[in-house]
Design an enzyme around this catalytic site. Structure first.
Site, PDB file in Angstrom:
ATOM      1  N   THR A  46       9.964   4.440  12.859  1.00  0.00           N
ATOM      2  CA  THR A  46      11.057   3.710  12.204  1.00  0.00           C
ATOM      3  C   THR A  46      11.599   4.582  11.087  1.00  0.00           C
ATOM      4  O   THR A  46      10.877   5.415  10.532  1.00  0.00           O
ATOM      5  CB  THR A  46      10.558   2.376  11.597  1.00  0.00           C
ATOM      6  OG1 THR A  46       9.574   2.654  10.574  1.00  0.00           O
ATOM      7  CG2 THR A  46       9.946   1.475  12.657  1.00  0.00           C
ATOM      8  N   HIS A 142       4.708   0.664  -6.794  1.00  0.00           N
ATOM      9  CA  HIS A 142       4.924   1.028  -5.389  1.00  0.00           C
ATOM     10  C   HIS A 142       4.115   0.145  -4.455  1.00  0.00           C
ATOM     11  O   HIS A 142       4.485  -0.035  -3.286  1.00  0.00           O
ATOM     12  CB  HIS A 142       4.599   2.514  -5.165  1.00  0.00           C
ATOM     13  CG  HIS A 142       3.145   2.845  -5.178  1.00  0.00           C
ATOM     14  ND1 HIS A 142       2.445   3.146  -6.332  1.00  0.00           N
ATOM     15  CD2 HIS A 142       2.237   2.912  -4.172  1.00  0.00           C
ATOM     16  CE1 HIS A 142       1.189   3.392  -6.031  1.00  0.00           C
ATOM     17  NE2 HIS A 142       1.025   3.261  -4.723  1.00  0.00           N
ATOM     18  N   VAL A 204     -10.827   5.141   1.264  1.00  0.00           N
ATOM     19  CA  VAL A 204     -10.377   6.236   2.124  1.00  0.00           C
ATOM     20  C   VAL A 204      -9.065   6.842   1.647  1.00  0.00           C
ATOM     21  O   VAL A 204      -8.724   7.963   2.033  1.00  0.00           O
ATOM     22  CB  VAL A 204     -10.267   5.778   3.598  1.00  0.00           C
ATOM     23  CG1 VAL A 204     -11.621   5.379   4.142  1.00  0.00           C
ATOM     24  CG2 VAL A 204      -9.255   4.646   3.762  1.00  0.00           C
TER      25      VAL A 204
END
Length: 424
Positions: A46, A142, A204
Site C-alpha cells: 500500500t 507517532h 523485538v
C-alpha cells in the site's frame, strides 16, 4: 476486492514449508530471509506502508555517519519477522500450556509490521522538536498516529479483519507509549510485550534497531538478540529469560545507551537537527507541515523529501528556510560550544540551563550573544527505565517465579509422598 484475514492457508507457523510456498521472499541484510504471508503482503503493498521507504530510520544521522541511510521500511519488516519468531518460539515450548492460537500469532506479527506506520520525518525530531515549537503543548506521538494510520489503511484498501483483532493490534502498538490504557491487556498480557514492552523495555523493536543501526553506522555490536529469542518463556503472564542471560540483557540496554551517546546525539547530528527544525518552522506557515497530522490522507504524503521540496522551491516565503538548508549543504553548521554531564545523584535538583542563563554569564568584551543566538539541548540518556536499573526488576521477577516454581514442585513432591504413605 478486499483481502480477508482468514483467507489462504491452514498453518501459519513461520518454519512451515507450506507457509513459504505462498509467501513473498525478501532478503534482509540483518535477518537474512524474511517471508511475508499474502495477507501481510497486501498491507506492505500500500502507498501508506511504502511511504516508510522515504523515512530514514535515523533521520539526519546519515549526514555524519554516511552509511546510516536505512529506512523505517526495512526496520518494520525486521520487527515483523522477529515478532513472528518470538511468538512461534513461545508456542513451540508452551503452546498447549498458555493456549497461543493462530490469530494470536498473526496479531503480534501485524503489530510488528505496522508499529511505525505513523512515524513522522527525520526520526523523532518531528514529534519531539518541531511540533512542540509550532503547536504549543503538543502531545502528538507517532504511536497514536500509527493507530490512526492502521484504521486508514484498512478502510482505504477494504481489508477485511475482525474488529476485535484490529483492536488488539492497535493496543499492542500503544503498549509502551504514554497513552497505553491500563484497562487493556487483561488476557495473555505477555503478547503485548513482544513488540513494544512497556513493563521492562525488552522487546523485538529494540532487538532489530540496535543491531541494524550499529551495522549501518559501521559500529561493533556485542548484543546478540538470538540468544534471548531462543530462550524466552512465559511465567506469570510475563515474558522471562534465564537468569544466566542477564549479561545479554545488560548489553541490550548498554548498547542502546552507547548508540544515544555516540550516534543519535552526536554534536554535529544535533547541530543539523536544530537547523532543520528552524527551517521547518520557517516553512510551516507556507507549507502547512504541522497541519498534516490531523488528516491521515495528508500525513501519508509527508516524508523526508520535505527538505528537498523547500530547497527547490522558488517561493520568496521559503527563502529563509532555503538559506538554512543551503548552509547545511555547505557544512556551515551551528557551532557546538560546550557540554556538561550532570551526575546521576544531582539530576533531581538540577535546574535546566536556558539561553538566557548563557547570555547573562557572558564576560565583557568580544562578541555579544543574544538569546536568539543560543540553543540549549538537554539530552537524557538512561537504560530505558529512568534512573532505575532495568536489570533489578528482571532479576527480581526471575527469582520470584523461580521460587514459585520450586514451591509448586515441593508441593507436588509432598503430595506424591502423602499418596505413597497412604498406599503403604
Amino acid at each position: 476486492m478486499g483481502t480477508s484475514w482468514n483467507e489462504e492457508g491452514t498453518s501459519f507457523y513461520s518454519l512451515s514449508c507450506q507457509d513459504r510456498r505462498h509467501s513473498k521472499h525478501i532478503h534482509d541484510n540483518v535477518h537474512g530471509n524474511i517471508y511475508l504471508d499474502p495477507f501481510f503482503l497486501k498491507l506492505v503493498d500500500t502507498e501508506q506502508f511504502q511511504r516508510l521507504r522515504d523515512l530514514k530510520q535515523l533521520g539526519l544521522t546519515h549526514m555524519v555517519y554516511p552509511g546510516a541511510v536505512h529506512s523505517r521500511f526495512e526496520h518494520s519488516l525486521g520487527v515483523y519477522w522477529l515478532a513472528g519468531e518470538a511468538v512461534h518460539t513461545i508456542k513451540a515450548h508452551q503452546g498447549s500450556e498458555i493456549n497461543i492460537e493462530r490469530n494470536d500469532i498473526r496479531t503480534v506479527k501485524l503489530a510488528g509490521l505496522l508499529h511505525d506506520v505513523g512515524h513522522g520525518p527525520f526520526s523523532h525530531l518531528f514529534e519531539r522538536e518541531f511540533l512542540p515549537r509550532v503547536l504549543k503543548g503538543s502531545k502528538w506521538s507517532h504511536e497514536d498516529m500509527s493507530v490512526r494510520m492502521i484504521d486508514y489503511i484498512v478502510d482505504a484498501h477494504y481489508i477485511e479483519i475482525d474488529s476485535a483483532i484490529l483492536k488488539n493490534v492497535k493496543e499492542m502498538v500503544l503498549a509502551s507509549s504514554e497513552t497505553a490504557s491500563q484497562k487493556i491487556m487483561s488476557e495473555k498480557r505477555f503478547l503485548y510485550d513482544i513488540v513494544a514492552n512497556g513493563r521492562n523495555g525488552i522487546d523485538v523493536d529494540k532487538f532489530d534497531y540496535i543491531v541494524r543501526d550499529s551495522r549501518a553506522c559501521g559500529l561493533g555490536c556485542n548484543f546478540q538478540f538470538q540468544r534471548l529469542l531462543e530462550t524466552m518463556r512465559v511465567m506469570g503472564d510475563e515474558i522471562c529469560y534465564r537468569a544466566k542471560d542477564y549479561l545479554t540483557i545488560h548489553k541490550l540496554f548498554a548498547t542502546r545507551a552507547d548508540l544515544h551517546r555516540t550516534v543519535y546525539t552526536h554534536a554535529k547530528v544535533k547541530a543539523i537537527e536544530l537547523m532543520v527544525v528552524d527551517a521547518l518552522t520557517l516553512a510551516n506557515d507556507e507549507l502547512s507541515i504541522s497541519a498534516s497530522i490531523h488528516e491521515p490522507a495528508k500525513f501519508c504524503k509527508l516524508d523526508d523529501s520535505i527538505l528537498r521540496q523547500i530547497e527547490t522551491s522558488d517561493k520568496q516565503e521559503l527563502k529563509k528556510a532555503r538559506d538554512l538548508i543551503l548552509r547545511i549543504r555547505r557544512r556551515d553548521l551551528y557551532q557546538f560550544c560546550n557540554e556538561y554531564s550532570v551526575p546521576k545523584d544531582k539530576q533531581e535538583n538540577f535546574k535546566d540551563i536556558t539561553p538566557q542563563d548563557i547570555v547573562c554569564s557572558q564576560e565583557n568584551g568580544g562578541t555579544t550573544l543574544k538569546e536568539e543566538d543560543v540553543t540549549v539541548s538537554v539530552v537524557k540518556i538512561d537504560l530505558t527505565r529512568g534512573s532505575s536499573n532495568p536489570l533489578e526488576r528482571y532479576l527480581r521477577k526471575n527469582i520470584m517465579y523461580l521460587m514459585k516454581a520450586l514451591m509448586k514442585a515441593l508441593f507436588l513432591l509432598l503430595s506424591s509422598l502423602t499418596d505413597l504413605l497412604l498406599i503403604i
